[in-house]
Design a protein around this motif. Structure first.
Motif, short mmCIF file in Angstrom:
data_model
loop_
_atom_site.label_atom_id
_atom_site.label_comp_id
_atom_site.label_asym_id
_atom_site.label_seq_id
_atom_site.Cartn_x
_atom_site.Cartn_y
_atom_site.Cartn_z
N ARG A 292 -21.39 1.57 22.96
CA ARG A 292 -20.94 2.60 22.02
C ARG A 292 -21.74 2.49 20.73
O ARG A 292 -22.18 1.42 20.35
CB ARG A 292 -19.45 2.42 21.71
CG ARG A 292 -18.56 2.30 22.93
CD ARG A 292 -17.10 2.22 22.47
NE ARG A 292 -16.96 1.37 21.32
CZ ARG A 292 -16.68 0.08 21.37
NH1 ARG A 292 -16.46 -0.52 22.51
NH2 ARG A 292 -16.60 -0.63 20.27
N ARG A 293 -21.87 3.64 20.05
CA ARG A 293 -22.68 3.64 18.83
C ARG A 293 -22.01 2.93 17.67
O ARG A 293 -22.66 2.58 16.70
CB ARG A 293 -23.04 5.07 18.43
CG ARG A 293 -24.10 5.68 19.33
CD ARG A 293 -24.25 7.15 19.00
NE ARG A 293 -25.30 7.78 19.77
CZ ARG A 293 -25.33 9.08 20.05
NH1 ARG A 293 -24.36 9.86 19.62
NH2 ARG A 293 -26.31 9.58 20.73
N ASP A 294 -20.69 2.75 17.72
CA ASP A 294 -20.03 2.10 16.58
C ASP A 294 -20.12 0.57 16.68
O ASP A 294 -19.66 -0.13 15.80
CB ASP A 294 -18.56 2.54 16.47
CG ASP A 294 -17.66 1.84 17.47
OD1 ASP A 294 -18.12 1.57 18.61
OD2 ASP A 294 -16.50 1.57 17.14
N GLU A 295 -20.70 0.07 17.78
CA GLU A 295 -20.71 -1.37 18.00
C GLU A 295 -21.68 -2.12 17.11
O GLU A 295 -21.43 -3.25 16.72
CB GLU A 295 -21.16 -1.66 19.44
CG GLU A 295 -20.07 -1.70 20.44
CD GLU A 295 -20.66 -1.97 21.82
OE1 GLU A 295 -20.87 -3.14 22.14
OE2 GLU A 295 -20.94 -1.01 22.55
N GLU A 296 -22.81 -1.51 16.87
CA GLU A 296 -23.91 -2.29 16.28
C GLU A 296 -24.91 -1.30 15.71
O GLU A 296 -25.05 -0.20 16.21
CB GLU A 296 -24.53 -3.11 17.42
CG GLU A 296 -25.26 -4.36 17.03
CD GLU A 296 -26.68 -4.07 16.62
OE1 GLU A 296 -27.22 -4.86 15.84
OE2 GLU A 296 -27.24 -3.04 17.06
N LYS A 297 -25.64 -1.67 14.64
CA LYS A 297 -26.43 -0.66 13.94
C LYS A 297 -27.60 -0.09 14.74
O LYS A 297 -27.97 1.06 14.54
CB LYS A 297 -26.89 -1.16 12.58
CG LYS A 297 -27.68 -2.43 12.60
CD LYS A 297 -27.74 -3.00 11.19
CE LYS A 297 -28.32 -4.39 11.21
NZ LYS A 297 -28.08 -5.11 9.97
N GLY B 260 -13.32 2.69 7.32
CA GLY B 260 -14.15 2.83 8.50
C GLY B 260 -15.19 1.72 8.61
O GLY B 260 -16.10 1.80 9.41
N VAL B 261 -15.04 0.70 7.77
CA VAL B 261 -16.01 -0.39 7.77
C VAL B 261 -15.30 -1.66 8.19
O VAL B 261 -14.19 -1.94 7.75
CB VAL B 261 -16.58 -0.61 6.35
CG1 VAL B 261 -17.69 -1.64 6.38
CG2 VAL B 261 -17.09 0.70 5.78
N TYR C 82 -18.87 6.80 12.46
CA TYR C 82 -17.53 7.21 12.86
C TYR C 82 -16.49 6.72 11.87
O TYR C 82 -16.56 5.58 11.40
CB TYR C 82 -17.22 6.63 14.25
CG TYR C 82 -18.28 6.99 15.25
CD1 TYR C 82 -18.14 8.11 16.04
CD2 TYR C 82 -19.45 6.25 15.36
CE1 TYR C 82 -19.13 8.50 16.94
CE2 TYR C 82 -20.46 6.61 16.25
CZ TYR C 82 -20.29 7.74 17.03
OH TYR C 82 -21.28 8.12 17.89
N PHE C 83 -15.54 7.57 11.55
CA PHE C 83 -14.36 7.11 10.81
C PHE C 83 -13.22 8.06 11.13
O PHE C 83 -13.42 9.10 11.75
CB PHE C 83 -14.65 7.04 9.30
CG PHE C 83 -14.86 8.39 8.62
CD1 PHE C 83 -16.10 9.00 8.64
CD2 PHE C 83 -13.82 9.03 7.96
CE1 PHE C 83 -16.31 10.22 8.00
CE2 PHE C 83 -14.01 10.25 7.32
CZ PHE C 83 -15.27 10.85 7.35
N THR D 28 -15.14 5.11 19.70
CA THR D 28 -15.04 3.91 18.88
C THR D 28 -14.19 2.89 19.63
O THR D 28 -13.55 3.22 20.65
CB THR D 28 -14.38 4.20 17.52
OG1 THR D 28 -13.06 4.69 17.78
CG2 THR D 28 -15.16 5.24 16.73
N GLU D 29 -14.16 1.67 19.11
CA GLU D 29 -13.36 0.64 19.76
C GLU D 29 -11.90 1.07 19.83
O GLU D 29 -11.22 0.88 20.85
CB GLU D 29 -13.49 -0.68 18.98
CG GLU D 29 -12.83 -1.84 19.69
CD GLU D 29 -12.84 -3.13 18.89
OE1 GLU D 29 -13.13 -3.08 17.68
OE2 GLU D 29 -12.53 -4.18 19.48
#
Lengths: 579, 308
Positions: free
Chosen positions: B143-148, A46-47, A92-93, B197-198
């Motif tokens: 989106r929240r997964d894009e960047e910290k 997830g990274v 998210y993962f 997520t993307e």
């Protein structure tokens, strides 16, 4: 991230059908939470590689491993500067079967509100316990808040087992301590997992170093925890969010189903009016559905034309929610300015926002000991049981039964801040009948449960009030003409006591009737009151200079006005004259 | 009348349908509670998804708010073509705002540097565009997964009268009860795709057949190759001494201004191939966005200043 096992098509099929699980974690510096999340993200891929490279290249490594996994959850610059975690971070993962959303929250007492925020949408909580330190206030607080916020699955992760020589005894003692703590809350079915996030034991892969433990690794458990349990499919609650009206032929009620199932043809009751109708369609972009269930966002159309707006709720008449202006609730206070009883707040519940006051604080709950303490108010991060009174009735369920219709937030109307989160525990005693009748004391209800659409279907016209000034003979002539066309009509002629005419007109209209009022000559005030009482769209008053002095011509003028306003359907014989 | 089957036979939503239901709820909530909402339309894949969700939210009605594109005038030609075609084709109203004064004064990334250019042509233009339309709520596709810093941002992100974000003073956001209260001049940025997520975005585009700008698909393109970076040849960018554009098989992973959006070498010409590339390479999509890396905590700083 699951790599495609054989082909991208298969991966897409699996991923398309995977479900979503939201879980919360809470913890502070040094308890291994960041390492645990870093481990989950790293081991499930997830990274992103460039993020990983940044961590690998980092000069900071507080771990004994090749690089510091906890840096993967590094936060805001403001937080790094202060060396603390301030706020909820969402991460998210996914595995081939599930997408996971982690609400990663800080653990300190001053962040109780953030813990509650993260817990509000979670269906599982991972509570961290440091094996060396045992059950600390922080783990207890996270447990209590998870329970208050109604999270159905609790997992206690006993971390840092590597530092206690993988000892079964240490694990067993922690388990016993924890069970003793939760017993008064009635919590059962907690899953306990011994692990080492640092070494990776029992996080993704089962550990070989604790043969005495036969249960699943954390990720296995996360993949198997039942998801459906988070929704109630029994009690239909459909809070109306928005009325979709693209044209005159379509009037749909848009919303997200809070609980239950809505089916085509099903009979529904509308709150607060108490009127009922059947579901004509359950409309979605893809087409009409035979049924929809929580938490789908759909648009419902009804067989009957009923006045429904945002804030109303469609429910199953056999399974009604509570309808009341008074209830008791658990309240988590989230603002620097303390709760003041009797101060006006705004309360947002499903899709309605109403004025509310906290009328009493029953007690404050000590989150660490679960003891109940007397209190006058609640300060930041304090939790208590309070009594609330709202300006309008709410349609609600106990939060334990329904996490959507049992939840509310309080907003300070002066600062606009969200100051509290509430979970309804009970409807206050002895007021149900009174509240129900207050809720249902609407115009429609006093005229019976017949709907305007039913009346229209019978009489083929809308109700209306025709207001005439000192035209007694015209009133009777018009009554005759309309009666001959099959209308339900009544001439209310009273030139001496005309101040009661507005009420009479309203009653007649409620019964679906066309009321023809003829009043005395000095009637301007009564006329305006009648217009307000019956509603402008139902009120027809032709000014004296417009109206022919000839009764027969004037009656024709009025009938034309009624047709033009859509109250009477056009008379096809007259319309067709020229053909 | 024939009825479509329920989404699935057992009563459980797939993760994409659950995300969709959540996003539609958010979009409707904004329209119900704000007076003048607008959707920031960046032409990229996330905007395309957001637009489809807005269509679904108000179906069979039309989208009841305008779209606003902040045009820096340095966007790819194919993006502008797509912008002028797609929203109109679904009956959406598109408005375009550009910081004309800055352009007239010669703002460009070569002489100002990317940080300053972005400040004028994106952040300033965005704030002016929002103020001009008197919008009290603006949807963004972040989106929240894009960047910290985005990982910590609320779905309803409160902005003060200057459009600034205060990460230390965010309103608690519980359940799906969003606080829409603002005073005059204040506003809310709303992120309906926060929990996507993307991969979710790409998979949804694939399942729904949503149109996207062709720049996302691999093709031989004229590029400047500078170390690991591939810079598209558009708008007569200044060349380095002896530099010649080369033909490279590549595609854009995310779309911004052409000068600041690097391409990646790729042979992915279909959606499944793009997704396959995504799950096997695992490089974050913003890696090639110069503006995220021009200073420490870059996105957080931009957001505090009013960037969306």
């Amino acid at each position: 991230m699951g790599t495609p096992s054989t082909s991208i098509e298969q991966f897409l099929r699996e991923h398309e059908h995977s479900e979503m699980l939201r879980f919360s974690t809470a913890g502070s510096v040094d308890d291994g939470k960041s390492t645990l999340i870093g481990r989950l993200l790293y081991d499930t891929k997830g990274v992103y590689e460039d993020q990983l490279a940044a961590v690998r290249n980092s000069r900071i490594n507080r771990s004994t491993g090749e690089f510091d996994l906890s840096l993967l959850t590094d936060g805001l610059r403001a937080e790094r500067e202060q060396g603390i975690t301030i706020d909820v971070a969402y991460r998210y993962f996914h595995t081939p079967n599930r997408k996971f959303i982690i609400a990663d929250t800080p653990g300190h007492e001053q962040y109780t509100r953030n813990m509650a925020t993260g817990a509000s949408t979670a269906s599982l909580a991972v509570i961290l316990v440091d094996a060396r330190k045992g059950v600390l206030p922080q783990s207890r607080r996270h447990c209590t808040i998870s329970w208050l916020l109604g999270i159905p699955h609790l997992v206690v992760a006993v971390n840092k087992m590597d530092l206690v020589d993988w000892s079964e005894e240490v694990f067993a003692n922690i388990l016993a301590d924890f069970e003793a703590f939760v017993a008064p809350l009635g919590i059962t079915g907690i899953t306990y997992i011994p692990m080492s996030a640092l070494e990776g034991d029992n996080v993704v892969e089962r550990s070989r170093r604790m043969p005495w433990y036969t249960g699943p690794a954390l990720l296995e458990h996360l993949e198997q925890a039942p998801i459906g349990k988070q929704y109630n499919y029994e009690d239909l609650r459909f809070p109306v969010q928005y009325v979709v009206r693209p044209d005159l032929d379509f009037r749909g009620y848009a919303g997200q189903i809070a609980s239950g199932v809505v089916r085509q043809g099903q009979r529904l009751t509308v709150l607060p009016s108490g009127r009922s109708s059947r579901v004509k369609t359950v409309t979605a972009w893809e087409g009409d559905l035979s049924e929809a269930f929580a938490p789908m966002s759909v648009t419902v159309t009804l067989e009957d034309e009923i006045d429904i707006s945002r804030g109303d709720m469609l429910v199953d008449p056999a399974r009604m929610p509570h309808v009341s202006r008074r209830f008791a609730a658990h309240l988590v206070w989230m603002n620097d300015a303390a709760l003041e009883p009797d101060r006006p707040y705004l309360l947002k519940h499903t899709t309605q926002t109403v004025g509310a006051t906290v009328t009493a604080v029953r007690y404050r709950l000590d989150v660490n000991t679960l003891s109940e303490e007397p209190a006058d108010g609640l300060a930041l991060n304090e939790i208590g049981v309070v009594e609330v009174e709202t300006a309008r009735p709410l349609f609600f369920d106990n939060y334990r039964k329904n996490r959507t219709t049992g939840a509310f937030v309080l907003i300070d109307p002066a600062s606009n801040a969200t100051v509290a989160a509430g979970m309804i525990t009970e409807r206050k005693e002895d007021n149900r009948a009174a509240d129900l009748s207050a809720a249902l004391r609407s115009e429609e209800f006093t005229s019976g449960r017949l709907t305007p659409a039913e009346r229209y279907a019978r009489w083929r016209h809308q109700p209306a009030t025709v207001w005439l000034t000192a035209r007694r003979e015209l009133a009777y002539l018009l009554e005759r003409r309309l009666f001959d066309r099959g209308c339900l009509v009544h001439a209310v002629v009273d030139e001496f006591e005309s101040h009661v005419l507005p009420e009479l007109a309203r009653f007649s209209n409620q019964a679906g009737m066309i009321a023809i009022c003829s009043s005395g000559s000095d009637d301007a005030a009564d006329r305006e009151r009648a217009r307000t009482l019956v509603g402008g769209e139902r009120f027809v008053a032709l000014e004296g200079y417009e109206l022919s002095p000839d009764d027969s011509k004037a009656a024709f003028q009025i009938i034309q006005a009624l047709e033009n306003r859509g109250i009477l359907p056009a008379d096809r014989f007259q319309v067709g004259e020229g053909i | 009348m024939s009825l479509a089957e329920p989404a699935i036979s057992v009563r459980s939503l797939t993760h994409l349908r659950a995300l969709e239901a959540e996003s539609i709820h958010i979009i409707r909530e904004v329209v119900a509670e704000f007076e003048r909402p607008v959707m920031l339309y960046s032409i990229g894949k996330d905007s395309s998804v957001m637009l489809r969700l807005a269509q679904k939210a108000f179906h069979p009605g039309k989208i009841p708010f305008p779209l606003l594109h902040i045009d820096t005038t340095y966007k790819f030609g194919e993006m502008i073509q797509f912008r002028d075609w797609y929203p109109a084709s679904i009956g959406a109203e598109l408005r375009v705002h550009t910081n004309r004064d800055a352009i007239a004064n010669g703002a460009n990334p070569f002489s100002l540097g990317t940080q300053k250019c972005c400040g004028l042509l994106k952040t300033r233009a965005l704030l002016d565009g929002l103020a001009q339309g008197n919008y009290d709520a603006a949807f963004g596709g972040a989106r929240r997964d894009e960047e910290k810093s985005r990982a910590k941002e609320r779905i309803y992100s409160f902005r003060d009268q200057l459009g600034q974000w205060d990460p230390k003073n965010q309103r608690p956001e519980l359940w799906n009860l969003y606080n829409a209260r603002v005073d005059k001049g204040e506003s809310i940025r709303v992120f309906p795709l926060s929990n996507w997520t993307e991969l979710d975005v790409w998979h949804y585009i694939y399942l729904e057949g949503i149109p996207i700008v062709p720049l996302y698909y691999a093709k031989e393109r004229e590029m400047l190759v500078r170390g690991n970076s591939l810079i598209p040849v558009e708008y007569n960018y200044p060349l380095l001494p002896d530099e010649q554009p080369e033909k490279v098989m590549c595609r854009m992973r995310s779309l911004g201004c052409s000068y600041c959006t690097g391409a990646i070498r790729s042979t992915a010409t279909t959606l499944p191939e793009i997704i396959e590339e995504l799950v096997s390479f695992r490089r974050s999509e913003r890696e090639l966005r110069i503006i995220d890396h021009d200073q420490e905590g870059s996105m957080e700083v931009k957001k505090r200043e009013g960037y969306f």
